[in-house]
Design a protein around this motif. Structure first.
Motif, PDB file in Angstrom:
ATOM      1  N   THR A  35       6.132   1.842   9.389  1.00 52.07           N
ATOM      2  CA  THR A  35       5.310   2.923   9.945  1.00 52.07           C
ATOM      3  C   THR A  35       4.420   3.583   8.897  1.00 52.07           C
ATOM      4  N   LYS A  36       4.688   3.323   7.600  1.00 50.60           N
ATOM      5  CA  LYS A  36       3.967   3.933   6.475  1.00 50.60           C
ATOM      6  C   LYS A  36       4.193   5.439   6.406  1.00 50.60           C
ATOM      7  N   GLN A  37       5.274   5.926   7.021  1.00 50.53           N
ATOM      8  CA  GLN A  37       5.629   7.335   6.912  1.00 50.53           C
ATOM      9  C   GLN A  37       6.432   7.567   5.645  1.00 50.53           C
TER      10      GLN A  37
ATOM     11  N   PHE B 269      10.320   6.044   2.045  1.00 47.22           N
ATOM     12  CA  PHE B 269       9.084   5.501   2.594  1.00 47.22           C
ATOM     13  C   PHE B 269       9.404   4.362   3.546  1.00 47.22           C
TER      14      PHE B 269
ATOM     15  N   ASP C  32       0.852  -1.179   0.000  1.00 41.66           N
ATOM     16  CA  ASP C  32       0.000   0.000   0.000  1.00 41.66           C
ATOM     17  C   ASP C  32       0.891   1.233   0.000  1.00 41.66           C
ATOM     18  N   MET C  33       1.038   1.855  -1.159  1.00 42.38           N
ATOM     19  CA  MET C  33       1.962   2.978  -1.301  1.00 42.38           C
ATOM     20  C   MET C  33       1.199   4.305  -1.284  1.00 42.38           C
ATOM     21  N   PRO C  34       1.880   5.388  -0.852  1.00 42.29           N
ATOM     22  CA  PRO C  34       1.183   6.664  -0.673  1.00 42.29           C
ATOM     23  C   PRO C  34       0.950   7.442  -1.957  1.00 42.29           C
TER      24      PRO C  34
ATOM     25  N   LEU D 114       8.384   1.115   5.346  1.00 40.88           N
ATOM     26  CA  LEU D 114       7.418   0.041   5.144  1.00 40.88           C
ATOM     27  C   LEU D 114       6.661  -0.321   6.414  1.00 40.88           C
TER      28      LEU D 114
END
Length: 371
Positions: A136-138, A132, A103-105, A134
């Motif tokens: 923390t999705k920050q 990015f 799930d990429m931003p 992986l």
């Protein structure tokens, strides 16, 4: 009477103290049982979180579980934001595969993967280079690199992510092939919300004699998240950089490849923490070399590889399983995809992973402490 009361109080205090002490229930488990429990966790959780719980978990996860893992990400050509992670684990009966959609931003092109971080580019925006996380999705947008490419990160740019284990910092590298060749590096903390330095710094690049039309190298092969190697289409050497020392150097090729009279096609990849080279002698035959001593630049020929005639295409290495028994190879026709090659038994096996020529595979590169 007073002695009895005092003894009761002391016993009560000891009991209360024991209740406050947290008991590590996993300490009562045998290593084999704890191993079987931990190995059921996702590889990312094992690599970045679980193994740092205590020394015992670290030893079991590092030495008995992650030792036989390999990970890479396949980016689909059908959509810039579509990619999936593949984890390959060696079991007694062979290889076990796990696939997970990422799930990429944003829409992106994946360039590099080091430890828990991805280096990605948004092709629809200028100066859009992101790091990015992986786990923390920050995501962190890096400052624009004012190189001669204009910040567009074209096909003449090499981008990669490294980790300096001595200082505990990450470095992103941007090499513009030119001519002339330019290199810039930016440094940031493991907490990607802050920088160590806010601007790119220029790195001195030696003068390389590669002739005309040789300035399309692509992204480098990362080894241990520290060394990067480019195939510069030269029969004598590779262009390499040590990201800890921030210094370029020429890496010599194996003697068989260092022959101007014969045009050889070889592919570079990381093999269990070492630089490896697959020299395609013919369509179905290749020689496997490994560089175990980078200081002396001494290559060692492991063995020759012959794939079945039904493969009917030149093979390209993706990665190896850390045990150094299996190679993961890519073929383009007649049916594009990936297959494994067992170096011990010399057996090939098709993997249930669709991967076209236009779909890059970015391999996870980790410093030894992150394995």
């Amino acid at each position: 009477m007073k002695m009895a009361i005092r003894k009761c109080r002391e016993e009560a205090e000891v009991e209360q103290t024991m209740k406050k002490v947290k008991v590590d229930r996993s300490s009562f488990l045998l290593d084999d049982i704890l191993f079987d429990i931990l190995r059921r966790l996702p590889a990312d959780i094992l690599r970045y979180k679980a193994k740092f719980v205590c020394r015992r978990w670290f030893n079991i996860i590092t030495n008995r579980i992650l030792r036989d893992h390999a990970s890479f990400i396949v980016q689909r050509s059908s959509g810039l934001h579509t990619a999936f992670q593949v984890v390959i684990r060696e079991e007694k009966q062979g290889l076990e595969l796990e696939q997970q959609q990422l799930d990429m931003p944003c829409k992106f092109r994946l360039k590099s993967w080091c430890n828990e971080f991805l280096l990605i580019v948004d092709p629809n925006r200028k100066e859009s280079l992101y790091v990015f996380n992986l786990m923390t999705k920050q995501a962190l947008c890096l400052p624009g690199c004012m190189a001669s490419c204009g910040g567009h990160y074209t096909s003449k740019c090499g981008l990669a992510l490294a980790f300096d284990g001595f200082l505990g910092i990450y470095k992103a590298i941007h090499v513009f092939m030119g001519p002339p060749i330019e290199c810039k590096i930016i440094v940031f903390n493991r907490d990607i919300s802050s920088h160590v330095f806010s601007m790119w710094k220029k790195i001195q690049v030696p003068s390389y004699d590669m002739g005309e039309g040789q300035y399309y190298w692509g992204n480098p092969v990362s080894v241990q998240g520290r060394y990067f190697h480019w195939d510069v289409h030269c029969s004598k050497y590779l262009v390499s950089i040590d990201m800890v020392k921030e210094k370029f150097f020429q890496m010599s090729l194996p003697a068989e490849c260092n022959d101007d009279r014969v045009k050889r096609q070889y592919s570079l990849f990381e093999m269990s923490g070492f630089l490896a080279l697959l020299d395609n002698v013919s369509w179905n035959h290749a020689d496997l070399w490994i560089l175990k001593d980078i200081q002396r630049m001494k290559w060692e020929k492991l063995q020759s590889i012959s794939v079945p005639s039904y493969v009917n295409t030149r093979i390209y290495p993706v990665c190896s399983v850390i045990s150094m028994r299996y190679l993961i190879l890519k073929k383009s026709s007649p049916k594009p995809g990936l297959f494994s090659y067992d170096l011990t038994n010399e057996v090939t096996k098709e993997l249930n992973i669709l991967c076209r020529d236009s779909e890059p595979c970015v391999v996870h590169s980790a410093v030894p402490s992150f394995l």
